[in-house]
Motif scaffolding. Structure first.
Motif, PDB file in Angstrom:
ATOM      1  N   ARG A  66      -6.427  -2.552  -7.669  1.00  0.00           N
ATOM      2  CA  ARG A  66      -6.485  -3.051  -6.289  1.00  0.00           C
ATOM      3  C   ARG A  66      -7.441  -4.239  -6.195  1.00  0.00           C
ATOM      4  NH1 ARG A  66      -8.732   0.536  -2.792  1.00  0.00           N
ATOM      5  NH2 ARG A  66      -8.952   2.345  -4.157  1.00  0.00           N
ATOM      6  N   GLU A  67      -8.553  -4.146  -6.907  1.00  0.00           N
ATOM      7  CA  GLU A  67      -9.515  -5.255  -6.908  1.00  0.00           C
ATOM      8  C   GLU A  67      -8.912  -6.492  -7.571  1.00  0.00           C
ATOM      9  OE1 GLU A  67     -12.840  -3.489  -8.879  1.00  0.00           O
ATOM     10  OE2 GLU A  67     -13.593  -2.506  -7.061  1.00  0.00           O
ATOM     11  N   TYR A  76      -6.649 -11.965  -7.648  1.00  0.00           N
ATOM     12  CA  TYR A  76      -5.599 -12.897  -8.069  1.00  0.00           C
ATOM     13  C   TYR A  76      -4.538 -13.134  -6.989  1.00  0.00           C
ATOM     14  CZ  TYR A  76      -7.522 -12.676 -12.772  1.00  0.00           C
ATOM     15  OH  TYR A  76      -8.353 -12.768 -13.873  1.00  0.00           O
ATOM     16  N   ASP A  77      -4.739 -12.541  -5.838  1.00  0.00           N
ATOM     17  CA  ASP A  77      -3.888 -12.785  -4.670  1.00  0.00           C
ATOM     18  C   ASP A  77      -2.422 -12.415  -4.923  1.00  0.00           C
ATOM     19  OD1 ASP A  77      -3.331 -13.544  -2.055  1.00  0.00           O
ATOM     20  OD2 ASP A  77      -2.941 -15.628  -2.586  1.00  0.00           O
ATOM     21  N   HIS A  78      -2.204 -11.194  -5.406  1.00  0.00           N
ATOM     22  CA  HIS A  78      -0.837 -10.682  -5.489  1.00  0.00           C
ATOM     23  C   HIS A  78      -0.766  -9.309  -4.814  1.00  0.00           C
ATOM     24  CE1 HIS A  78      -2.613  -9.249  -9.438  1.00  0.00           C
ATOM     25  NE2 HIS A  78      -2.156  -8.102  -8.957  1.00  0.00           N
ATOM     26  N   HIS A  79       0.453  -8.883  -4.530  1.00  0.00           N
ATOM     27  CA  HIS A  79       0.667  -7.576  -3.899  1.00  0.00           C
ATOM     28  C   HIS A  79       0.537  -6.471  -4.948  1.00  0.00           C
ATOM     29  CE1 HIS A  79       2.195  -9.281  -0.114  1.00  0.00           C
ATOM     30  NE2 HIS A  79       2.805 -10.181  -0.869  1.00  0.00           N
ATOM     31  N   PRO A  82       2.385  15.718   5.201  1.00  0.00           N
ATOM     32  CA  PRO A  82       1.445  15.219   4.186  1.00  0.00           C
ATOM     33  C   PRO A  82       1.913  13.906   3.562  1.00  0.00           C
ATOM     34  CG  PRO A  82       1.725  17.583   3.941  1.00  0.00           C
ATOM     35  CD  PRO A  82       2.753  17.130   4.950  1.00  0.00           C
ATOM     36  N   ALA A  83       3.224  13.738   3.428  1.00  0.00           N
ATOM     37  CA  ALA A  83       3.751  12.487   2.867  1.00  0.00           C
ATOM     38  C   ALA A  83       3.346  11.305   3.734  1.00  0.00           C
ATOM     39  CB  ALA A  83       5.271  12.564   2.748  1.00  0.00           C
ATOM     40  N   GLN A  84       3.441  11.453   5.039  1.00  0.00           N
ATOM     41  CA  GLN A  84       3.050  10.365   5.934  1.00  0.00           C
ATOM     42  C   GLN A  84       1.573  10.026   5.780  1.00  0.00           C
ATOM     43  OE1 GLN A  84       4.254  10.264  10.062  1.00  0.00           O
ATOM     44  NE2 GLN A  84       6.008  11.576   9.637  1.00  0.00           N
ATOM     45  N   VAL A  85       0.735  11.032   5.618  1.00  0.00           N
ATOM     46  CA  VAL A  85      -0.705  10.791   5.431  1.00  0.00           C
ATOM     47  C   VAL A  85      -0.938   9.987   4.162  1.00  0.00           C
ATOM     48  CG1 VAL A  85      -2.939  11.886   4.994  1.00  0.00           C
ATOM     49  CG2 VAL A  85      -1.395  12.839   6.724  1.00  0.00           C
ATOM     50  N   SER A  86      -0.268  10.388   3.077  1.00  0.00           N
ATOM     51  CA  SER A  86      -0.435   9.674   1.810  1.00  0.00           C
ATOM     52  C   SER A  86       0.036   8.235   1.923  1.00  0.00           C
ATOM     53  CB  SER A  86       0.346  10.397   0.706  1.00  0.00           C
ATOM     54  OG  SER A  86       0.090   9.829  -0.556  1.00  0.00           O
ATOM     55  N   LEU A  87       1.185   8.023   2.543  1.00  0.00           N
ATOM     56  CA  LEU A  87       1.723   6.674   2.692  1.00  0.00           C
ATOM     57  C   LEU A  87       0.830   5.815   3.579  1.00  0.00           C
ATOM     58  CD1 LEU A  87       5.498   7.588   3.123  1.00  0.00           C
ATOM     59  CD2 LEU A  87       4.439   6.551   1.110  1.00  0.00           C
ATOM     60  N   ALA A  88       0.328   6.397   4.652  1.00  0.00           N
ATOM     61  CA  ALA A  88      -0.560   5.642   5.548  1.00  0.00           C
ATOM     62  C   ALA A  88      -1.831   5.244   4.827  1.00  0.00           C
ATOM     63  CB  ALA A  88      -0.882   6.475   6.785  1.00  0.00           C
ATOM     64  N   TRP A  89      -2.347   6.144   3.991  1.00  0.00           N
ATOM     65  CA  TRP A  89      -3.560   5.835   3.210  1.00  0.00           C
ATOM     66  C   TRP A  89      -3.280   4.690   2.234  1.00  0.00           C
ATOM     67  CZ3 TRP A  89      -4.477   5.881  -2.017  1.00  0.00           C
ATOM     68  CH2 TRP A  89      -5.817   5.729  -2.405  1.00  0.00           C
ATOM     69  N   VAL A  90      -2.148   4.748   1.524  1.00  0.00           N
ATOM     70  CA  VAL A  90      -1.797   3.692   0.575  1.00  0.00           C
ATOM     71  C   VAL A  90      -1.705   2.343   1.278  1.00  0.00           C
ATOM     72  CG1 VAL A  90       0.033   2.810  -0.938  1.00  0.00           C
ATOM     73  CG2 VAL A  90      -0.641   5.211  -1.076  1.00  0.00           C
ATOM     74  N   MET A  91      -1.037   2.308   2.421  1.00  0.00           N
ATOM     75  CA  MET A  91      -0.889   1.040   3.146  1.00  0.00           C
ATOM     76  C   MET A  91      -2.230   0.535   3.654  1.00  0.00           C
ATOM     77  SD  MET A  91       2.780   1.335   5.166  1.00  0.00           S
ATOM     78  CE  MET A  91       2.608   3.029   5.762  1.00  0.00           C
ATOM     79  N   ALA A  92      -3.081   1.444   4.106  1.00  0.00           N
ATOM     80  CA  ALA A  92      -4.395   1.032   4.600  1.00  0.00           C
ATOM     81  C   ALA A  92      -5.256   0.451   3.481  1.00  0.00           C
ATOM     82  CB  ALA A  92      -5.109   2.217   5.253  1.00  0.00           C
ATOM     83  N   LYS A  93      -4.956   0.830   2.235  1.00  0.00           N
ATOM     84  CA  LYS A  93      -5.680   0.291   1.080  1.00  0.00           C
ATOM     85  C   LYS A  93      -5.112  -1.059   0.634  1.00  0.00           C
ATOM     86  CE  LYS A  93      -8.746   3.499   0.518  1.00  0.00           C
ATOM     87  NZ  LYS A  93     -10.194   3.209   0.673  1.00  0.00           N
ATOM     88  N   GLY A  94      -4.150  -1.562   1.389  1.00  0.00           N
ATOM     89  CA  GLY A  94      -3.606  -2.878   1.097  1.00  0.00           C
ATOM     90  C   GLY A  94      -2.433  -2.887   0.150  1.00  0.00           C
TER      91      GLY A  94
END
Length: 266
Positions: free
Chosen positions: A164-165, A170-173, A202-214
């Motif tokens: 993630r860092e 390097y400015d990529h997804h 629980p799936a929604q929680v995991s997905l929301a966390w992933v998206m919030a991490k960029g």
């Protein structure tokens, strides 16, 4: 350039023609505008049929696929990329990944082929998948085209802090496959409690966390209910205490792991 949606639809294991077409068309009806497949999945043709059948214009869908590890030599990469575009029914593949830096992967040959595919207009963006940090940095240095995305396994049990860092540096997804850890998140007490507090899965929680991490999760689902449930994660907001609790779950737990995987060959 097409917009890269925050949430994508994965098609791994959707190998049955009717199931794959139904799942992809349902996902597009629900609102997904990013579809991810791969030569290894043996369903590019089915995804292409779904894109053609859908009421959503293919020009409004971000279509990504991946080169098979056996097809990473220069000639094979060029030839099979054209085959993938034909199967998908697109003139330009929005994002073409190197699926794994294994087998026929040769940095000079493979990356040269990717650059030429971009120059020829068959591929709009270059991606890498399952690269170690050192392999990622080396590929970034040697490609002429910018790396648009790096796809890796990522979920609350494997949080990929270093990658993630590097995505930020390097400015990529960073694109997250297995973002609900093949539903192992539904067995985690912390995630289940947060889900119950919000009245979501629980799936929604995991997905929301992933998206919030960029990162951009690409959950696979076959049933309409699961496809819709995953998409609803876009509307879920977690608070600071919930993020802290999920961050504490990281335990380097891989769902996809095997002896010859890049991280096992350092």
């Amino acid at each position: 350039m097409k917009e890269f949606p925050q949430l994508g639809f994965g098609t791994y294991k959707l190998e049955d023609r009717d199931e794959c077409i139904d799942a992809v068309t349902t996902a597009l009806d629900v609102g997904y505008r990013h579809v991810d497949t791969a030569q290894m999945y043996d369903n590019e043709e089915y995804v292409g049929e779904a894109l053609a059948e859908s009421d959503v214009d293919v020009d409004d869908v971000f279509v990504a696929t991946k080169l098979k590890p056996a097809n990473l030599g220069y000639d094979d990469a060029i030839e099979t990329a054209h085959e993938s575009a034909e199967k998908l029914g697109v003139e330009t593949i929005d994002l073409l990944y190197v699926h794994w830096p294994l087998n026929t992967y040769d940095e000079d040959e493979t990356l040269t082929a990717l650059d030429e595919l971009v120059e020829a207009g068959l591929v709009a963006n270059v991606g890498l998948s399952n690269f170690r940090p050192d392999q990622l940095e080396s590929a970034i240095e040697n490609l002429d085209a910018p790396v648009f995305a790096h796809q890796v396994e990522m979920h609350p049990l494997l949080q990929q802090t270093e990658l993630r860092e590097l995505a930020t540096e390097y400015d990529h997804h960073l694109v997250a496959y297995s973002p609900i850890a093949r539903n192992e998140v539904a067995e985690n007490d912390t995630i289940v409690e947060i889900a119950e507090n919000h009245g979501v899965s629980p799936a929604q929680v995991s997905l929301a966390w992933v998206m919030a991490k960029g990162a951009t999760p690409i959950p696979k689902a076959a049933s309409p209910d699961h496809i819709r449930d995953n998409f609803d994660a876009l509307d879920l907001d977690l608070d600071e205490a919930e993020f802290t609790a999920i961050d504490a779950l990281d335990r380097d737990h891989r769902i996809v792991d095997f002896e010859s995987a890049p991280w096992n060959r350092v």
